[in-house]
Design a protein around this motif. Structure first.
Motif, PDB file in Angstrom:
ATOM      1  N   PHE B  14       0.843  -1.200   0.000  1.00  0.00           N
ATOM      2  CA  PHE B  14       0.000   0.000   0.000  1.00  0.00           C
ATOM      3  C   PHE B  14       0.880   1.253   0.000  1.00  0.00           C
ATOM      4  CE2 PHE B  14      -2.076   3.410   2.371  1.00  0.00           C
ATOM      5  CZ  PHE B  14      -3.176   3.610   1.563  1.00  0.00           C
ATOM      6  N   LEU B  15       1.902   1.257   0.872  1.00  0.00           N
ATOM      7  CA  LEU B  15       2.783   2.427   0.963  1.00  0.00           C
ATOM      8  C   LEU B  15       3.530   2.658  -0.351  1.00  0.00           C
ATOM      9  CD1 LEU B  15       4.202   2.069   4.586  1.00  0.00           C
ATOM     10  CD2 LEU B  15       2.562   3.764   3.735  1.00  0.00           C
ATOM     11  N   SER B  16       3.967   1.559  -1.002  1.00  0.00           N
ATOM     12  CA  SER B  16       4.668   1.709  -2.279  1.00  0.00           C
ATOM     13  C   SER B  16       3.759   2.336  -3.330  1.00  0.00           C
ATOM     14  CB  SER B  16       5.147   0.353  -2.804  1.00  0.00           C
ATOM     15  OG  SER B  16       5.856  -0.321  -1.819  1.00  0.00           O
ATOM     16  N   LEU B  17       2.517   1.834  -3.370  1.00  0.00           N
ATOM     17  CA  LEU B  17       1.576   2.368  -4.360  1.00  0.00           C
ATOM     18  C   LEU B  17       1.239   3.819  -4.048  1.00  0.00           C
ATOM     19  CD1 LEU B  17      -0.724  -0.753  -4.862  1.00  0.00           C
ATOM     20  CD2 LEU B  17       1.025   0.140  -6.394  1.00  0.00           C
ATOM     21  N   ALA B  18       1.133   4.131  -2.748  1.00  0.00           N
ATOM     22  CA  ALA B  18       0.857   5.514  -2.352  1.00  0.00           C
ATOM     23  C   ALA B  18       2.019   6.407  -2.779  1.00  0.00           C
ATOM     24  CB  ALA B  18       0.643   5.597  -0.843  1.00  0.00           C
ATOM     25  N   ALA B  19       3.255   5.911  -2.599  1.00  0.00           N
ATOM     26  CA  ALA B  19       4.426   6.684  -3.016  1.00  0.00           C
ATOM     27  C   ALA B  19       4.406   6.876  -4.524  1.00  0.00           C
ATOM     28  CB  ALA B  19       5.705   5.978  -2.585  1.00  0.00           C
ATOM     29  N   PHE B  20       4.011   5.819  -5.245  1.00  0.00           N
ATOM     30  CA  PHE B  20       3.939   5.894  -6.702  1.00  0.00           C
ATOM     31  C   PHE B  20       2.933   6.958  -7.125  1.00  0.00           C
ATOM     32  CE2 PHE B  20       2.158   4.334 -10.773  1.00  0.00           C
ATOM     33  CZ  PHE B  20       3.314   4.478 -11.524  1.00  0.00           C
ATOM     34  N   ALA B  21       1.744   6.913  -6.491  1.00  0.00           N
ATOM     35  CA  ALA B  21       0.703   7.894  -6.818  1.00  0.00           C
ATOM     36  C   ALA B  21       1.202   9.300  -6.497  1.00  0.00           C
ATOM     37  CB  ALA B  21      -0.569   7.582  -6.033  1.00  0.00           C
ATOM     38  N   GLY B  22       1.844   9.438  -5.333  1.00  0.00           N
ATOM     39  CA  GLY B  22       2.345  10.746  -4.922  1.00  0.00           C
ATOM     40  C   GLY B  22       3.341  11.296  -5.917  1.00  0.00           C
ATOM     41  N   ILE B  23       4.255  10.441  -6.372  1.00  0.00           N
ATOM     42  CA  ILE B  23       5.288  10.891  -7.312  1.00  0.00           C
ATOM     43  C   ILE B  23       4.674  11.225  -8.663  1.00  0.00           C
ATOM     44  CG2 ILE B  23       7.274  10.059  -8.644  1.00  0.00           C
ATOM     45  CD1 ILE B  23       8.147   8.695  -5.944  1.00  0.00           C
ATOM     46  N   GLN B  24       3.676  10.426  -9.065  1.00  0.00           N
ATOM     47  CA  GLN B  24       2.997  10.716 -10.339  1.00  0.00           C
ATOM     48  C   GLN B  24       2.329  12.082 -10.288  1.00  0.00           C
ATOM     49  OE1 GLN B  24       2.735   8.905 -13.350  1.00  0.00           O
ATOM     50  NE2 GLN B  24       4.518   8.013 -12.407  1.00  0.00           N
ATOM     51  N   ILE B  25       1.658  12.340  -9.142  1.00  0.00           N
ATOM     52  CA  ILE B  25       0.949  13.619  -9.006  1.00  0.00           C
ATOM     53  C   ILE B  25       1.950  14.774  -8.966  1.00  0.00           C
ATOM     54  CG2 ILE B  25      -0.475  15.012  -7.441  1.00  0.00           C
ATOM     55  CD1 ILE B  25      -1.812  12.220  -6.690  1.00  0.00           C
ATOM     56  N   LEU B  26       2.991  14.616  -8.140  1.00  0.00           N
ATOM     57  CA  LEU B  26       3.997  15.676  -8.031  1.00  0.00           C
ATOM     58  C   LEU B  26       4.736  15.867  -9.350  1.00  0.00           C
ATOM     59  CD1 LEU B  26       5.571  15.055  -4.526  1.00  0.00           C
ATOM     60  CD2 LEU B  26       4.145  16.977  -5.230  1.00  0.00           C
ATOM     61  N   GLY B  27       5.067  14.732  -9.997  1.00  0.00           N
ATOM     62  CA  GLY B  27       5.812  14.794 -11.248  1.00  0.00           C
ATOM     63  C   GLY B  27       4.983  15.407 -12.360  1.00  0.00           C
ATOM     64  N   GLY B  28       3.665  15.119 -12.339  1.00  0.00           N
ATOM     65  CA  GLY B  28       2.791  15.623 -13.383  1.00  0.00           C
ATOM     66  C   GLY B  28       2.418  17.085 -13.162  1.00  0.00           C
ATOM     67  N   ALA B  29       2.566  17.532 -11.907  1.00  0.00           N
ATOM     68  CA  ALA B  29       2.099  18.875 -11.573  1.00  0.00           C
ATOM     69  C   ALA B  29       2.842  19.955 -12.366  1.00  0.00           C
ATOM     70  CB  ALA B  29       2.264  19.123 -10.086  1.00  0.00           C
ATOM     71  N   GLY B  30       4.145  19.742 -12.539  1.00  0.00           N
ATOM     72  CA  GLY B  30       4.950  20.757 -13.203  1.00  0.00           C
ATOM     73  C   GLY B  30       4.622  20.888 -14.684  1.00  0.00           C
ATOM     74  N   GLY B  31       4.287  19.803 -15.330  1.00  0.00           N
ATOM     75  CA  GLY B  31       4.047  19.834 -16.765  1.00  0.00           C
ATOM     76  C   GLY B  31       2.574  19.680 -17.075  1.00  0.00           C
TER      77      GLY B  31
END
Lengths: 184, 127
Positions: B14-31
């Protein structure tokens, strides 16, 4: 002889303890070097089996926290000395330390009769090994961006951690038995 | 495998997937969708260069105090072509095509980070 007796009184280690640690260190070294031979190119660098962690985890159950910690540290030095890869040493030592304390805490807090077996402890250890490595990489690169590797590394760590946990779980009774008869 | 093991493994997943989602959101935010995909090149933690992806295949040579890397920026992603180090880890890292994806070259203290989406790149080829 007198010196030895005094040393023994101080550290509480017998010659058998020392040779036992040496044998386990040799096992961890072989596991670690063997693992380097397996080409394991995944989407992310740093994905590996973590076979030498099986020895650390086993010694955590066999010898207790103090000696298992010594083994975790010595293992990193021994692998770096033999392979000559001191760049990798930085990552392996930070990963090993994170992994060791995570496993120790998991075992203490969640282990026990009906609690976590080596499988759960190992999975936690593997994930924290990756976290430790990434923190070192982030420190060296001066950027937390490298944490983007974390999800893939964590999931691969869970899988390899479970495999290593199974190895320890099934090997542990046999090793315990052999140890009892060897130590008399 | 005991119940506690299953709980631990589920929590880790669960934590890994949450980290994945978090990074996707943060990574996508800039572009945003309209922003062109860019490649950021960091050396020693500092931004060295920004490359905007276009329909051409661009080859970028990066000279760091520690060694030389050659990066290839495709219309739809970025890959390390070569590095004059012993480990070659970054060269083996697959092409990064998602926003937030990174390629790290630890011996040269080099980090490549991709940001943004690639609709523009694909359209540019089509038109």
């Amino acid at each position: 002889m007198e010196v030895w007796t005094r040393l023994r009184a101080k550290s509480g280690s017998t010659a058998k303890d020392v040779s036992e640690l040496a044998a386990l260190l040799a096992a961890a070294l072989i596991a670690g070097l063997f693992e380097r031979l397996i080409p394991f190119d995944f989407a992310v660098p740093g994905v590996k089996l973590g076979l030498s962690n099986a020895v650390v985890l086993m010694s955590l159950y066999l010898l207790g926290a103090g000696r298992a910690f010594m083994l975790a540290v010595l293992k990193c030095f021994a692998i770096a000395l033999v392979s000559g890869d001191w760049a990798a040493f930085m990552y392996s030592i930070s990963g090993s330390m994170m992994s060791f304390f995570a496993m120790l805490m998991t075992k203490r807090a969640l282990g026990g009769e009906n609690g976590a077996s080596p499988i759960g402890v190992s999975a936690v250890g593997a994930v924290f090994h990756n976290i430790g490595q990434l923190l070192m990489a982030a420190f060296i690169l001066g950027s937390l961006n490298v944490m983007a590797y974390l999800p893939v590394l964590a999931i691969s760590g869970i899988i390899t951690g479970i495999l290593v946990g199974f190895i320890v779980k099934f090997a542990l009774p046999a090793v315990k038995k052999a140890r009892r008869s060897a130590r008399g | 495998m005991k119940r506690m093991d299953a709980i631990i493994i589920a929590a880790l997943l669960f934590l890994s997937l949450a980290a994945f989602a978090g990074i996707q959101i943060l990574g996508g935010a800039g572009g945003g969708k309209d922003e062109p995909a860019r490649v950021f090149v960091y050396v020693d933690g500092e931004l060295r260069e920004t490359v905007v992806l276009n329909s051409q295949v661009q080859e970028i040579e990066i000279r760091t105090p520690y060694g030389v890397n050659t990066l290839i920026a495709y219309p739809d992603g970025v890959k390390m072509k070569s590095a004059d180090c012993a480990s070659q880890t970054c060269v083996h890292t697959p092409k990064r095509i998602y926003s937030g994806g990174v390629i790290a070259c630890l011996p040269h203290k080099l980090l490549i980070r991709l940001e943004g989406r690639f609709d523009g790149g694909v359209d540019a080829i089509a038109s």
